[in-house]
Write an enzyme that holds these catalytic residues in place. Structure first.
Site, PDB file in Angstrom:
ATOM      1  CD  GLU A 160      -2.772  -1.405   2.384  1.00 16.87           C
ATOM      2  OE1 GLU A 160      -2.758  -0.533   3.264  1.00 16.87           O
ATOM      3  OE2 GLU A 160      -3.468  -2.434   2.459  1.00 16.87           O
ATOM      4  CD  GLU A 265      -4.653  -7.707   1.784  1.00 17.18           C
ATOM      5  OE1 GLU A 265      -5.515  -6.991   2.342  1.00 17.18           O
ATOM      6  OE2 GLU A 265      -3.438  -7.480   1.856  1.00 17.18           O
TER       7      GLU A 265
HETATM    8  O1  9MR Z   1      -7.220  -7.866   8.706  1.00 13.19           O
HETATM    9  C1  9MR Z   1      -6.266  -7.033   9.331  1.00 13.19           C
HETATM   10  C2  9MR Z   1      -6.816  -6.514  10.650  1.00 13.19           C
HETATM   11  O2  9MR Z   1      -6.949  -7.582  11.576  1.00 13.19           O
HETATM   12  C3  9MR Z   1      -5.910  -5.438  11.206  1.00 13.19           C
HETATM   13  O3  9MR Z   1      -6.513  -4.870  12.354  1.00 13.19           O
HETATM   14  C4  9MR Z   1      -5.688  -4.366  10.142  1.00 13.19           C
HETATM   15  C5  9MR Z   1      -4.796  -3.263  10.653  1.00 13.19           C
HETATM   16  O4  9MR Z   1      -4.716  -2.227   9.755  1.00 13.19           O
HETATM   17  O5  9MR Z   1      -5.107  -4.962   8.993  1.00 13.19           O
HETATM   18  C6  9MR Z   1      -5.955  -5.871   8.396  1.00 13.19           C
HETATM   19  O6  9MR Z   1      -5.368  -6.390   7.220  1.00 13.19           O
HETATM   20  C7  9MR Z   1      -5.090  -5.465   6.176  1.00 13.19           C
HETATM   21  C8  9MR Z   1      -3.895  -5.984   5.414  1.00 13.19           C
HETATM   22  O7  9MR Z   1      -2.821  -6.233   6.278  1.00 13.19           O
HETATM   23  C9  9MR Z   1      -3.473  -5.036   4.314  1.00 13.19           C
HETATM   24  N1  9MR Z   1      -4.593  -4.709   3.444  1.00 13.19           N
HETATM   25  C10 9MR Z   1      -5.824  -4.311   4.096  1.00 13.19           C
HETATM   26  C11 9MR Z   1      -6.219  -5.344   5.156  1.00 13.19           C
HETATM   27  C12 9MR Z   1      -7.558  -4.972   5.775  1.00 13.19           C
HETATM   28  O8  9MR Z   1      -7.451  -3.778   6.465  1.00 13.19           O
END
Ligand code: 9MR
Length: 358
Positions: A160, A265
C-alpha cells in the site's frame, strides 16, 4: 420443523469436516467439496490466518483450513508492530508457528508484510531522525526476510505505498527516505531472501490511475535491475460494485510486465459503507444469492486468466472473524467470505466450486 433442520446444519457440517477426507473424496457428489482440489490445475487458493487459527485454538476451523486451502497469509503476526516491537526486540513465535503449520500441511506461506505505513512499532511512529528510520528499514528487512528465506514461498515486500491518484503515499518511509525507498526495499529483500518470491501488494490498483502508479513502480524496480516477481491486487470489493472491467484490464497490464498476478485479500462486503447494521441476525436470501452470483462471476474471470494468476487468497476463513465486521464501522455483522459463522459453506462457496468445475 424448518427451525430444527437449520439448527442441525452446523452439526452435520462439523461431522463432515471432521470425518476422514478420503471418504469424502471417494463419495461422488457427497460431502463438502474442496476449493484447493477444484482449482488445483488453475491457481493456489489461500486464506489469511489470524492468531486464533495459527495457535489452533479453533479446531473446527483448523480442519476446514487444511481441507480447503493450499496457501496462507498471516493476517497480522508478521507485521512490523508485532514481529519487531522494540529496536532490538523481535517476537518470532507466532510467525514461526505459522511457517511450521504450512510445512506440515502443504500450505504455501505468503509472508505479509515487510514495509507498510500501518501497524508499525511504537518506537518508529514519531521518529524524526532519517538515519534512525533508515537503520530500522535496513535491519528490519534483512533480519525478518532472511529468517524465513526458503521457508516461506513469498513476501509482500511493500504494501500500500500508493495514493488513489497513483502518487506515492506520504508515509514515514517516503518522508524520511525519499521515493527510492520502494526500490530499495526490494533490493534489500532480494539480498536477504534470494529463494523467496517478492511482491508489491495494494488495494484499488485495479483502478486506472492507481494502476498506472503501480506500473510505474514495477518498471522502476525492473529498470534498476532489481528483482520483483509479482503484484497483488488485494480485492476488497463491495457487493454490487465489483469493478470487473478494471480487474480484467489490470490482470492483462500487470502480467504484461512479465510478473505474476495474484488476488491477495479477497472479500466482498455486503454492507453499504455507512449503514448501521442491517443484517444482525442473518443474511436475506436475496443478498446471499447476489453474493454467490458475484463470486461466481469473479472466479469465471480469474479462470480466463489462469495462466497469469498464480494465487487467489481470501482475507479470512469465515464471516465471524472477518476484519469487515469492524470496518469502516465497528461492531457490524458482515458476510463477506465463503464460510458462515459456523464454518458452514455458503451458497457463494458452491458457486465458486461450480465455476471451478468449468
Ligand atoms: O485484517 C487485518 C486486521 O486484523 C488489522 O486490524 C488491520 C490493521 O490495519 O489490517 C488488516 O489487514 C489489512 C492488510 O494487512 C493489508 N490490506 C488491508 C487489510 C484490511 O485492512
Amino acid at each position: 420443523m424448518k427451525v430444527q433442520i437449520r439448527a442441525y446444519v452446523p452439526l452435520i457440517t462439523t461431522i463432515l469436516l471432521f470425518s476422514d477426507c478420503s471418504t469424502i473424496k471417494n463419495t461422488a457428489g457427497g460431502g463438502v467439496p474442496s476449493l484447493k482440489e477444484t482449482y488445483k490445475n488453475d491457481f493456489l487458493i489461500g486464506a489469511a490466518l489470524g492468531a486464533r487459527y495459527i495457535q489452533r485454538s479453533d479446531l473446527r476451523a483448523d480442519s476446514l483450513i487444511k481441507r480447503q486451502f493450499n496457501a496462507a497469509t498471516p493476517e497480522n503476526v508478521m507485521k512490523a508492530g508485532i514481529i519487531h516491537p522494540g529496536w532490538n526486540t523481535y517476537r518470532f513465535e507466532l510467525a514461526d508457528q505459522l511457517v511450521e503449520y504450512g510445512r506440515q500441511n502443504n500450505i504455501r506461506i505468503n509472508a505479509h508484510t515487510l514495509i507498510w505505513h500501518n501497524q508499525l512499532p511504537g518506537f518508529l511512529r514519531n521518529m524524526e531522525d532519517a538515519d534512525s528510520v533508515r537503520a530500522f528499514f535496513e535491519s528490519h528487512i534483512s533480519t525478518v526476510a532472511s529468517r524465513y528465506d526458503g521457508k516461506v514461498y513469498s513476501w509482500d515486500v511493500v504494501n500500500e505505498a500508493l495514493n488513489e491518484d497513483g502518487t506515492l503515499r506520504n508515509s514515514i518511509f517516503l518522508q524520511k527516505l525519499g521515493p527510492a525507498y520502494v526500490t530499495e526495499a526490494f533490493r534489500l529483500a532480494g539480498k536477504a531472501a534470494p529463494h523467496t518470491e517478492l511482491y508489491y501488494n495494494d488495494y484499488g490498483i485495479e483502478n486506472p490511475r492507481k494502476r498506472a502508479g503501480a506500473v510505474a513502480l514495477v518498471k522502476k524496480i525492473q529498470a534498476a535491475g532489481i528483482r520483483i516477481d509479482g503484484i497483488g491486487i488485494q480485492g476488497h470489493w463491495q457487493l454490487g460494485k465489483v469493478p470487473y472491467k478494471n480487474i480484467e484490464e489490470s490482470i492483462r497490464v500487470f502480467s504484461g510486465l512479465g510478473i505474476r498476478v495474484m488476488i491477495t485479500e479477497l472479500d466482498l462486503s455486503v454492507l453499504p459503507e455507512h449503514a448501521a447494521d442491517p443484517y444482525p441476525h442473518g443474511l436475506p436470501d436475496s443478498v446471499q444469492n447476489n453474493l454467490a452470483r458475484e463470486y461466481e462471476t469473479l472466479f469465471r474471470l480469474f479462470l480466463q486468466y489462469r495462466k497469469q494468476i498464480s494465487r487467489v487468497t481470501f482475507w479470512g476463513v469465515e464471516d465471524g472473524h472477518s476484519w469487515l465486521n469492524d470496518w469502516p464501522v465497528k461492531g457490524r455483522t458482515n458476510y463477506p467470505l465463503l464460510f458462515d459463522r459456523n464454518d458452514v459453506p455458503k451458497k457463494a462457496f458452491y458457486s465458486v466450486i461450480d465455476a471451478g468445475k468449468k
